[in-house]
Design an enzyme around this catalytic site. Structure first.
Site, short mmCIF file in Angstrom:
data_model
loop_
_atom_site.label_atom_id
_atom_site.label_comp_id
_atom_site.label_asym_id
_atom_site.label_seq_id
_atom_site.Cartn_x
_atom_site.Cartn_y
_atom_site.Cartn_z
CB CYS A 26 -0.97 0.02 1.16
SG CYS A 26 -1.52 -1.59 1.69
NE ARG A 47 2.11 -8.99 5.32
CZ ARG A 47 0.82 -9.03 4.98
NH1 ARG A 47 0.01 -9.89 5.57
NH2 ARG A 47 0.35 -8.21 4.08
CD GLN A 106 -0.65 -8.85 0.22
OE1 GLN A 106 -0.09 -7.76 0.20
NE2 GLN A 106 -1.63 -9.13 1.05
CG ASP A 119 -1.95 -5.40 -2.45
OD1 ASP A 119 -3.13 -5.54 -2.10
OD2 ASP A 119 -1.01 -5.21 -1.68
CG HIS A 178 -3.62 -0.07 -3.25
ND1 HIS A 178 -2.49 -0.78 -3.51
CD2 HIS A 178 -3.93 -0.28 -1.95
CE1 HIS A 178 -2.12 -1.41 -2.40
NE2 HIS A 178 -2.97 -1.13 -1.43
CE LYS A 186 -12.02 -7.70 7.92
NZ LYS A 186 -10.85 -8.45 8.31
CG HIS A 246 -6.23 -1.62 1.04
ND1 HIS A 246 -4.90 -1.28 1.05
CD2 HIS A 246 -6.83 -0.81 1.94
CE1 HIS A 246 -4.71 -0.31 1.93
NE2 HIS A 246 -5.87 0.00 2.48
ZN LIG Z 1 -3.28 -2.13 0.34
#
Ligand SMILES: [Zn+2]
Ligand SMILES: [Zn+2]
Length: 643
Positions: free
Chosen positions: A328, A357, A375, A377, A379, A460, A506
């Site tokens: 992000c 992580r 990921q 991802d 946005h 979410k 996200h």
């Molecule tokens: Zn994100």
């Protein structure tokens, strides 16, 4: 008195209990009415009802019903264990995703004891005790009741202010908040599954306890099906299948950081191709941001303060850096590179980001729980009035992507937590939640609402997929975020010339690609559909004299862009077939005298049917179509699905 049972009006004698109401409504099958809510709150079955009460009975199939069923079963397990090992000290026994466990101090048992425990459980069940709730009037009274159990003493101190209660069934008495099932006779099947060690309160500085896992059902057939599913799952374990098929490996030099092998990368790359193809259709743009960024960025995003113990950090030229645990913040910096107009929104920015992580080594689990992963991802920056439409598009996107693999999904909506702990105004939350809810309604999917389970920065939608064994996996999420656009001061110029704050979503569809890869291995049991198969075609020669024609066939396959391997070793055909089957090869093409003479192939499919005298161009046309349509089913197969 008049009450409502499952929304219908009923007339019952004054002072009736939920138990009597269940009997009155004929909800007496073992799987029915395992739990009850009265006016929306889970309750016991023996508490007298009042005029106007609304009862909803929950069956075993209902998640809350299951929890009560399994929680009551945990008491039965503890009761049986205390009869066999009177000095064991019961601690806690919660329901879990599949069954329940109970943790004991001062207990040493092994797999050899499971049968003995199950026999004792049967005795307890046959005695069919009623469960009785006891409310303590003081902490001292509760402490006296559990005087010999230091673990319960600690729990009593912890819950002293919440009201203390216990449940009795026969001689067994346990500190418990409840509620419970009315009686034990609904439990018709019970199985002890495994034991392990577990620290008291999950704290490695506290005593090690013995955890006993078990599961129970309202009928024997369900237990049988469950045990069958466990056997199947064991056979499909990606930690065994993955290395056996040479798809990936894990090495001591990089714990929790998978190595993807060439055959695994074939699957991986096809996933990415599919994803990019769908993103292109929906007008996403794609970026790639750095893996390592400075401390100042992570301070601004908040990760440095809230997530630092999970981040890999480094110092270079006396400056602190961190490897990204999420994509992000990088995307926020990208957005800020230029000014944006309302005309650009929705602006969909995709990134396949490699994140790290830190996870405790004990938590690592094959591809499911790793320290390094990718990921998918995205946005998405939108104007407030675009929420509903954009979420609906995302839900359709997600549905389409997962159905390509034969994975139906279900959605969960998480709403605003305790107001004082959230950011964003009441209107923001109302508008956002209404948008998410509206999109879910429009999608036609059934979804459940997790009240108060959203993040502090926005509501979410969680996406769970259901695999071939009926197991659910949490993969993607759609998360609305009020915080980051504010922290990074993101703007767009609206039609009135004013600078306004965009709303940001996200969205990760596959979530962790490594994890999804693991799910796919187990879902397909290594028998991948042709379009992602690492071993789609393998040519087997009968004798050396067949090699030239076999090579010709291989060339034809390669020219058509089909992966094809040739087994021209001196092994027998039977052995070559066995090898190909172990690799779960989609199509085995055997070449012998007849095939060389006729310029055809003998085709053996994965369901082990041989089709003789197949024309090579016919075969090619069929598999090319199979690949292009990303079919789950082989055109040569008679079975509906191979998974
Ligand atoms: Zn994100
Ligand atoms: Zn209990």
């Amino acid at each position: 008195m008049k009450i409502k049972i499952n929304k219908k009006a009923h007339e019952l004698p004054d002072g009736s209990t939920p138990k009597e109401a269940a009997e009155h409504a004929h909800l007496t099958e073992p799987g029915q009415a395992v739990s009850v809510t009265v006016n929306g709150v889970l309750r016991d079955f023996n508490v007298p009802l009042k005029e106007g009460d609304e009862l909803v009975f929950l069956n075993f199939d209902d998640p809350q019903g299951k929890d009560v069923f399994w929680h009551t079963s945990a008491h039965v397990l503890a009761q049986a264990i205390l009869r066999l090992w009177p000095n064991a000290q019961p601690t806690i026994g919660p329901p879990i995703e599949q069954g329940f466990y109970y943790d004991f101090g001062n207990l040493t048992i092994s797999d050899q004891d499971f049968e003995k425990i199950e026999k004792e459980v049967e005795k307890v069940l046959a005695e069919n005790h009623k469960t009785q709730r006891v409310d303590f009037t003081s902490v001292a009274e509760a402490k006296k009741a559990f005087a010999h159990n230091p673990f319960k003493q600690e729990l009593i101190d912890q819950f002293a202010n919440d009201g203390l209660s216990a449940y009795r069934q026969g001689e067994f008495f346990d500190l418990c908040r409840g509620p419970h099932m009315a009686a034990l006779n609904k439990i018709k099947a019970f199985k002890v599954l495994k034991t392990s060690g577990a620290y008291w309160r999950g704290d490695s500085a506290r005593p090690m306890l013995t955890r006993v896992y078990a599961i129970s059902f309202p009928d024997r057939k369900q237990l049988k099906e469950y045990l069958h599913m466990l056997e199947e799952a064991k056979k499909r374990d990606h930690k065994i299948l993955g290395p056996a098929l040479d798809l990936f490996s894990l090495k001591e030099e990089a714990p929790g950081m998978p190595f993807i092998h060439p055959h695994g990368l074939i699957i991986w790359n096809q996933l990415i191709v599919l994803l990019r193809e769908m993103q292109k259709e929906d007008k996403y743009i794609e970026i790639k941001t750095p893996t390592m960024m400075s401390k100042e960025l992570w301070e601004r995003s908040g990760h440095w303060f809230h997530y630092r113990e999970n981040m890999y950090t480094s110092q270079i030229e006396e400056r602190d850096f961190a490897i990204k645990p999420m994509n992000c913040p990088g995307c926020m910096l990208f957005y800020r590179t230029t000014t944006h107009s309302y005309r650009e929104l929705p602006m969909r920015v995709a990134e396949i980001g490699h994140v790290h992580r830190f996870e405790a080594s004990g938590a690592l689990n094959g591809l499911f729980r790793v320290r390094s992963f990718h990921q998918d991802d995205s946005h998405i920056f939108i104007r407030p009035e675009q929420i509903r439409e954009e979420i609906l598009r995302l839900l359709k996107f997600i549905d389409k992507l997962y159905m390509t693999f034969g994975l139906p999904c279900r959605f969960g909506l998480s709403t605003r937590p305790d107001k004082t702990k959230t950011i964003g105004s009441d209107e923001d939350w109302e508008m956002a939640t209404a948008g998410l809810r509206g999109a879910l309604d429009d999608s036609g999917h059934v979804y459940h609402v997790n009240e108060g389970d959203g993040a502090f920065y926005g509501p979410k939608i969680d996406i769970q997929i259901r695999d071939a064994l009926g197991r659910f996996w949490q993969c993607g999420t759609i998360q609305l975020d009020f915080a980051l656009p504010q922290k990074f001061d993101l703007n767009y110029v609206d039609s009135d010339g004013e600078h306004k704050r965009p709303i940001m979503l996200h969205c990760a569809v596959l979530g962790s690609i490594e994890r999804f890869f693991g799910v796919l291995i187990e879902h397909f049991s290594g028998k991948f559909p042709f379009w992602i198969s690492p071993y789609p075609v393998r040519i087997l020669t009968v004798a050396d004299r067949h090699i030239p024609f076999a090579q010709e066939v291989m060339k034809t396959m390669h020219k058509a862009g089909i992966l094809c391997e040739l087994d021209d070793t001196a092994e027998s055909v039977g052995k070559k077939v066995r090898t190909a089957q172990l690799l779960k090869t989609n199509y085995m093409l055997t070449i012998g005298d007849k095939e060389v003479e006729n310029k055809t192939i003998a085709l053996r499919t994965r369901d082990n049917v041989v089709h003789y005298d197949i024309d090579i161009s016919d075969f090619l046309a069929k598999v090319l179509h199979e690949r292009e349509t990303r079919a789950l089913m082989s055109p040569f197969s008679t079975a509906p699905r191979e998974i």
